[in-house]
Design a protein around this motif. Structure first.
Motif, short mmCIF file in Angstrom:
data_model
loop_
_atom_site.label_atom_id
_atom_site.label_comp_id
_atom_site.label_asym_id
_atom_site.label_seq_id
_atom_site.Cartn_x
_atom_site.Cartn_y
_atom_site.Cartn_z
N VAL A 25 43.56 -29.40 41.77
CA VAL A 25 42.50 -28.69 42.51
C VAL A 25 41.41 -29.65 43.00
O VAL A 25 40.69 -29.38 43.96
CB VAL A 25 41.91 -27.54 41.64
CG1 VAL A 25 41.05 -28.09 40.50
CG2 VAL A 25 41.13 -26.55 42.48
N TRP A 61 34.53 -27.10 35.97
CA TRP A 61 35.42 -25.92 35.83
C TRP A 61 35.06 -25.09 34.60
O TRP A 61 35.92 -24.45 33.99
CB TRP A 61 36.89 -26.34 35.86
CG TRP A 61 37.20 -27.07 37.13
CD1 TRP A 61 37.23 -28.43 37.30
CD2 TRP A 61 37.41 -26.49 38.42
NE1 TRP A 61 37.47 -28.72 38.62
CE2 TRP A 61 37.58 -27.56 39.32
CE3 TRP A 61 37.46 -25.20 38.91
CZ2 TRP A 61 37.81 -27.36 40.69
CZ3 TRP A 61 37.69 -24.99 40.26
CH2 TRP A 61 37.87 -26.06 41.14
N SER A 116 43.28 -29.25 24.77
CA SER A 116 43.15 -28.64 26.11
C SER A 116 43.45 -27.15 26.02
O SER A 116 44.04 -26.68 25.04
CB SER A 116 44.14 -29.28 27.09
OG SER A 116 45.48 -28.91 26.73
N TYR A 144 46.09 -17.69 35.28
CA TYR A 144 46.51 -19.06 34.96
C TYR A 144 46.13 -19.36 33.52
O TYR A 144 45.01 -19.06 33.09
CB TYR A 144 45.82 -20.05 35.91
CG TYR A 144 46.11 -21.51 35.62
CD1 TYR A 144 45.12 -22.35 35.08
CD2 TYR A 144 47.35 -22.07 35.87
CE1 TYR A 144 45.38 -23.68 34.81
CE2 TYR A 144 47.62 -23.41 35.61
CZ TYR A 144 46.63 -24.21 35.08
OH TYR A 144 46.89 -25.53 34.81
N HIS A 145 47.09 -19.94 32.81
CA HIS A 145 46.86 -20.22 31.39
C HIS A 145 47.19 -21.67 31.07
O HIS A 145 47.54 -22.00 29.94
CB HIS A 145 47.70 -19.28 30.52
CG HIS A 145 47.49 -17.83 30.82
ND1 HIS A 145 46.33 -17.16 30.48
CD2 HIS A 145 48.26 -16.94 31.48
CE1 HIS A 145 46.42 -15.90 30.89
NE2 HIS A 145 47.57 -15.73 31.51
P1 KE4 Z 1 43.27 -26.96 30.56
O1 KE4 Z 1 44.66 -27.32 30.07
O2 KE4 Z 1 43.06 -27.31 32.02
O3 KE4 Z 1 42.16 -27.49 29.65
O4 KE4 Z 1 43.12 -25.37 30.43
C1 KE4 Z 1 44.05 -24.55 31.07
C2 KE4 Z 1 43.44 -23.18 31.28
C3 KE4 Z 1 43.83 -22.15 30.43
N1 KE4 Z 1 43.31 -20.91 30.56
C4 KE4 Z 1 42.39 -20.64 31.52
C5 KE4 Z 1 41.84 -19.26 31.63
C6 KE4 Z 1 41.95 -21.66 32.40
O5 KE4 Z 1 41.03 -21.37 33.35
C7 KE4 Z 1 42.49 -22.95 32.29
C8 KE4 Z 1 42.09 -24.08 33.22
N2 KE4 Z 1 41.26 -23.71 34.32
C9 KE4 Z 1 41.33 -24.56 35.49
C10 KE4 Z 1 40.38 -23.99 36.55
N3 KE4 Z 1 40.89 -22.85 37.17
C11 KE4 Z 1 41.01 -25.99 35.17
C12 KE4 Z 1 40.77 -26.88 36.38
C13 KE4 Z 1 41.92 -27.78 36.66
O6 KE4 Z 1 43.09 -27.31 36.54
O7 KE4 Z 1 41.64 -28.93 37.01
#
Ligand code: KE4
Length: 427
Positions: A25, A61, A116, A144-145
């Motif tokens: 992103v 974020w 993460s 998204y997870h």
């Molecule tokens: P990370 O693995 O990126 O720390 O977390 C994944 C994740 C899990 N669950 C939710 C609800 C999330 O919003 C996220 C990650 N969010 C994105 C932004 N939409 C992170 C930004 C990016 O992917 O660079």
């Protein structure tokens, strides 16, 4: 705005980093233009390598709820640094942060730190499968997870309930165990349970969605989901990586008074350093190795620097009236933005707490399909005009913007001036 140095860095980066970035992103593909290369961040601001200054509504974020470089967080990290950066053993800071998390989330009786949000959701799903001895999971279209294989799955076509891979490299077999329902549509969940009454291990969702832009659960949706999962012996997993400590000190579950079986956390609990966590009912979490047979591990899990940043962040959230300030700012900002757009360009602004999204559509946005009615071209133009005017919004129509404790009247007025200018330039 001069972007010469960002341009040169991007040309170097793109040769050796896929897309020139370490997370897609950030490449600004959805909006065009040269991605930001930040030199420094302070309070509500980012400063790029060309010395341009931006009011920051991305906040890394979500993690930077206190604003960048909050003195108490910086001091905590500096203090921890004196003792070393990583021990490979347990240390007290893990216990202190765990105690703060359990105090804030009564549904969490036991927690495991990871690095993460992806690790948190991936591990929570593995525990749910281990605990229920069932294989399928339900996720929601557009939620998204993180990037674990079984979660990079989109809705199958038509009546097909099986998920299909949403990324190259995810085998069909992985996707088959992921069923996809529609957010805010309890009937779509019911029909999956009726079809697979004995093989759904869990339902995972963002209780307030940030990853389609901000979507708010309709009255009763979360409660019905809780009842349905109980009825079929499936676990309810709240992915509060974004909403945890963001929407309230107890996350979305405290606001909606829902008691999920497992909760995933991230972002804010690391205070800007890499931390994720999953936790929930003791009888479920005791299945996690080494106390039980569900394996999960991590070299840097519970890292003392990251723990110290998380502890300082949560303590500052407890000690100050952060939520009152950031929620009021967000409400005032969105009401004023709405007035500026009124009668000129149709927009729908969804906000919850200190998260908001300006959808370029004239349709109420409450699920994936309504979010997709947005004019992403127009959003891209607006994004770049705002960037030119010194305001950094999330570089995608389908992301949440975040307000921090460091945003004040000056930032509010400057942001509204930038919106006025951008809307004039668009009409
Ligand atoms: P990370 O693995 O990126 O720390 O977390 C994944 C994740 C899990 N669950 C939710 C609800 C999330 O919003 C996220 C990650 N969010 C994105 C932004 N939409 C992170 C930004 C990016 O992917 O660079």
């Amino acid at each position: 705005m001069a972007k010469e140095l960002s341009k040169r860095l991007f040309e170097r980066a793109i040769k050796i980093l896929p897309g020139g970035v370490d997370s897609p992103v950030r490449a600004f593909k959805a909006v065009g233009g040269i991605p930001l290369f930040t030199k420094k961040a302070e309070g509500a601001y980012l400063f790029d390598v060309d010395n341009n200054k931006y009011i920051d509504y991305v906040g890394s974020w979500g993690p930077m709820i206190l604003g960048h470089n909050h003195p108490e967080v910086v001091a905590a990290i500096e203090n921890a640094l004196k003792d070393g950066t990583s021990f490979g053993t347990s240390s007290e800071r893990e216990i202190i942060l765990a105690e703060l998390v359990l105090e804030a989330f009564p549904s969490i009786e036991m927690v495991r730190f990871v690095n993460s949000g992806t690790e948190a959701t991936m591990s929570a799903i593995r525990v749910a499968r281990g605990y229920t001895k069932k294989n399928k999971i339900i996720k929601f279209n557009g939620c998204y997870h993180g990037h674990a294989d079984g979660l990079l799955v989109k809705a199958g076509s038509g009546a097909e309930t099986f998920g299909i891979p949403d990324s190259l490299g995810v085998p069909e077999d992985y996707a088959k165990n992921t069923l996809v329902a529609e957010f805010n549509d309890i009937e779509s969940v019911k029909s999956l349970f009726e079809r697979y009454p004995d093989d759904i291990a869990c339902v995972i969702l963002e209780p307030v969605v940030g990853n389609m832009g901000v979507l708010i659960p309709k009255d009763g949706f979360l409660k019905n989901l809780r009842e349905l999962t109980k009825k079929y012996g499936a676990l309810l997993i709240f992915d509060e990586v974004m909403t945890g400590f963001r929407l309230s000190y107890g996350g979305a579950q405290a606001i909606f008074n829902i008691d999920p079986d497992l909760t995933c956390l991230g972002k804010i609990i690391g205070g800007g350093l890499p931390v994720g966590a999953y936790g929930g009912k003791r009888e479920i979490m005791e299945l996690v190795a080494p106390s039980g047979p569900v394996y999960q591990a991590g070299t840097l899990s519970g890292n003392p620097l990251a723990m110290s940043a998380g502890i300082a962040t949560l303590k500052a959230l407890k000690a100050n009236r952060v939520y009152e300030k950031i929620n009021t700012y967000t409400k005032n900002l969105c009401e004023s933005i709405n007035n500026i757009f009124e009668g000129k360009i149709p927009v729908k602004i969804n906000l919850f707490g200190s998260m908001f999204t300006i959808f370029f559509t004239n349709t109420e946005v409450y699920d994936y399909n309504t979010a997709k009615t947005s004019n992403t071209q127009l959003f891209g133009k607006f994004f770049n005009l705002m960037l030119e005017n010194g305001v950094f919004l999330p570089p995608s129509q389908f992301e949440a913007a975040f307000v921090s404790y460091a945003h004040g009247d000056m930032e509010l007025n400057k942001t509204l001036e930038a919106v006025e200018k951008a809307v004039k330039q668009l009409t």
